[in-house]
Design a protein around this motif. Sequence first.
Motif, PDB file in Angstrom:
ATOM      1  N   VAL A  73     -30.230  50.703  27.930  1.00 36.69           N
ATOM      2  CA  VAL A  73     -29.358  50.582  26.762  1.00 36.69           C
ATOM      3  C   VAL A  73     -27.967  50.195  27.266  1.00 36.69           C
ATOM      4  CG1 VAL A  73     -28.299  51.823  24.829  1.00 36.69           C
ATOM      5  CG2 VAL A  73     -30.687  52.275  25.451  1.00 36.69           C
ATOM      6  N   THR A  74     -27.416  49.110  26.707  1.00 34.14           N
ATOM      7  CA  THR A  74     -26.146  48.578  27.190  1.00 34.14           C
ATOM      8  C   THR A  74     -25.004  48.693  26.192  1.00 34.14           C
ATOM      9  OG1 THR A  74     -26.854  46.412  26.431  1.00 34.14           O
ATOM     10  CG2 THR A  74     -27.232  46.935  28.759  1.00 34.14           C
ATOM     11  N   THR A  75     -25.313  49.005  24.931  1.00 31.64           N
ATOM     12  CA  THR A  75     -24.250  49.103  23.932  1.00 31.64           C
ATOM     13  C   THR A  75     -24.632  50.095  22.836  1.00 31.64           C
ATOM     14  OG1 THR A  75     -22.807  47.814  22.462  1.00 31.64           O
ATOM     15  CG2 THR A  75     -25.105  47.133  22.566  1.00 31.64           C
ATOM     16  N   LEU A  76     -23.628  50.833  22.367  1.00 32.29           N
ATOM     17  CA  LEU A  76     -23.768  51.796  21.270  1.00 32.29           C
ATOM     18  C   LEU A  76     -22.618  51.577  20.303  1.00 32.29           C
ATOM     19  CD1 LEU A  76     -24.401  55.036  23.368  1.00 32.29           C
ATOM     20  CD2 LEU A  76     -26.099  53.891  21.935  1.00 32.29           C
ATOM     21  N   PHE A  77     -22.904  51.560  19.004  1.00 34.79           N
ATOM     22  CA  PHE A  77     -21.840  51.400  18.012  1.00 34.79           C
ATOM     23  C   PHE A  77     -22.315  51.905  16.655  1.00 34.79           C
ATOM     24  CE2 PHE A  77     -24.254  47.521  18.226  1.00 34.79           C
ATOM     25  CZ  PHE A  77     -24.340  47.036  16.927  1.00 34.79           C
ATOM     26  N   MET A  78     -21.351  52.124  15.764  1.00 32.71           N
ATOM     27  CA  MET A  78     -21.642  52.605  14.410  1.00 32.71           C
ATOM     28  C   MET A  78     -21.599  51.442  13.429  1.00 32.71           C
ATOM     29  SD  MET A  78     -21.888  55.982  14.662  1.00 32.71           S
ATOM     30  CE  MET A  78     -21.672  56.573  12.996  1.00 32.71           C
ATOM     31  N   GLY A 113     -35.238  37.464  21.678  1.00 38.92           N
ATOM     32  CA  GLY A 113     -35.597  38.695  22.365  1.00 38.92           C
ATOM     33  C   GLY A 113     -34.978  38.821  23.735  1.00 38.92           C
ATOM     34  N   GLN A 114     -33.946  38.022  23.997  1.00 40.71           N
ATOM     35  CA  GLN A 114     -33.276  38.103  25.286  1.00 40.71           C
ATOM     36  C   GLN A 114     -32.439  39.381  25.375  1.00 40.71           C
ATOM     37  OE1 GLN A 114     -30.458  34.785  25.554  1.00 40.71           O
ATOM     38  NE2 GLN A 114     -30.704  34.552  23.364  1.00 40.71           N
ATOM     39  N   GLY A 115     -32.135  39.802  26.572  1.00 40.59           N
ATOM     40  CA  GLY A 115     -31.403  41.044  26.777  1.00 40.59           C
ATOM     41  C   GLY A 115     -30.045  41.061  26.104  1.00 40.59           C
ATOM     42  N   ILE A 116     -29.688  42.207  25.555  1.00 40.79           N
ATOM     43  CA  ILE A 116     -28.413  42.395  24.860  1.00 40.79           C
ATOM     44  C   ILE A 116     -27.448  43.108  25.804  1.00 40.79           C
ATOM     45  CG2 ILE A 116     -27.278  43.586  22.946  1.00 40.79           C
ATOM     46  CD1 ILE A 116     -29.962  43.296  21.410  1.00 40.79           C
ATOM     47  N   LEU A 117     -26.247  42.551  25.950  1.00 40.87           N
ATOM     48  CA  LEU A 117     -25.215  43.185  26.761  1.00 40.87           C
ATOM     49  C   LEU A 117     -24.203  43.932  25.910  1.00 40.87           C
ATOM     50  CD1 LEU A 117     -24.466  40.486  29.485  1.00 40.87           C
ATOM     51  CD2 LEU A 117     -25.798  42.595  29.703  1.00 40.87           C
ATOM     52  N   SER A 118     -23.847  43.356  24.756  1.00 44.58           N
ATOM     53  CA  SER A 118     -22.873  43.994  23.879  1.00 44.58           C
ATOM     54  C   SER A 118     -23.146  43.552  22.450  1.00 44.58           C
ATOM     55  CB  SER A 118     -21.442  43.628  24.282  1.00 44.58           C
ATOM     56  OG  SER A 118     -21.270  42.227  24.187  1.00 44.58           O
ATOM     57  N   ALA A 119     -22.659  44.342  21.510  1.00 49.49           N
ATOM     58  CA  ALA A 119     -22.842  44.001  20.098  1.00 49.49           C
ATOM     59  C   ALA A 119     -21.808  44.744  19.266  1.00 49.49           C
ATOM     60  CB  ALA A 119     -24.253  44.370  19.636  1.00 49.49           C
ATOM     61  N   ALA A 120     -21.522  44.186  18.100  1.00 47.47           N
ATOM     62  CA  ALA A 120     -20.584  44.814  17.169  1.00 47.47           C
ATOM     63  C   ALA A 120     -20.948  44.370  15.754  1.00 47.47           C
ATOM     64  CB  ALA A 120     -19.153  44.419  17.490  1.00 47.47           C
ATOM     65  N   LEU A 121     -20.567  45.194  14.803  1.00 47.99           N
ATOM     66  CA  LEU A 121     -20.828  44.942  13.395  1.00 47.99           C
ATOM     67  C   LEU A 121     -19.511  45.037  12.649  1.00 47.99           C
ATOM     68  CD1 LEU A 121     -23.276  44.528  11.464  1.00 47.99           C
ATOM     69  CD2 LEU A 121     -23.390  46.998  11.254  1.00 47.99           C
ATOM     70  N   SER A 122     -19.279  44.113  11.724  1.00 45.00           N
ATOM     71  CA  SER A 122     -18.035  44.146  10.952  1.00 45.00           C
ATOM     72  C   SER A 122     -17.986  45.407  10.091  1.00 45.00           C
ATOM     73  CB  SER A 122     -17.915  42.900  10.071  1.00 45.00           C
ATOM     74  OG  SER A 122     -18.953  42.863   9.115  1.00 45.00           O
TER      75      SER A 122
END
Length: 141
Positions: A73-78, A113-122
Amino acid sequence: TGSYDHTIRLWDVRAPAGSGSIMEFQLDGPVEAVLGQAISRTVLGAAGNVVKVFDVAAGGKVRKEMRDHQKTVTTLFMDGTQTRILSGSLDGLLKVCDANTYECTASVVVGSGQGILSAALSKNNSTLLVGCVSGEAIVRK
């Protein structure tokens, strides 16, 4: 803060400089992602494919271990409503979990389906941005 020494440290910005962390949480591997939840007084930490939920009010007791991913797991967000926790992983999946029960409610394949390094949601949950291992940035509305 999370570290490759397998610890998450909680700091009090009001404390004098050099006073050190006020609480430490141990994980079973290098910490890849950290998320604080002020309302529930919890800190989430990802090490490998496991996300641990630590209860700050209970002195750092592990409240839950989530094992929803197959790879790191590389990123966590709300989400914008603060009711869901999202996690991204090198397995190429975004997992959506209830912020109260910590149960996974959905799984989303991003791109090919490639690996996720980071993510964010507006804040209004209308736009998702994902950074992938390939260097590609994916925007979904």
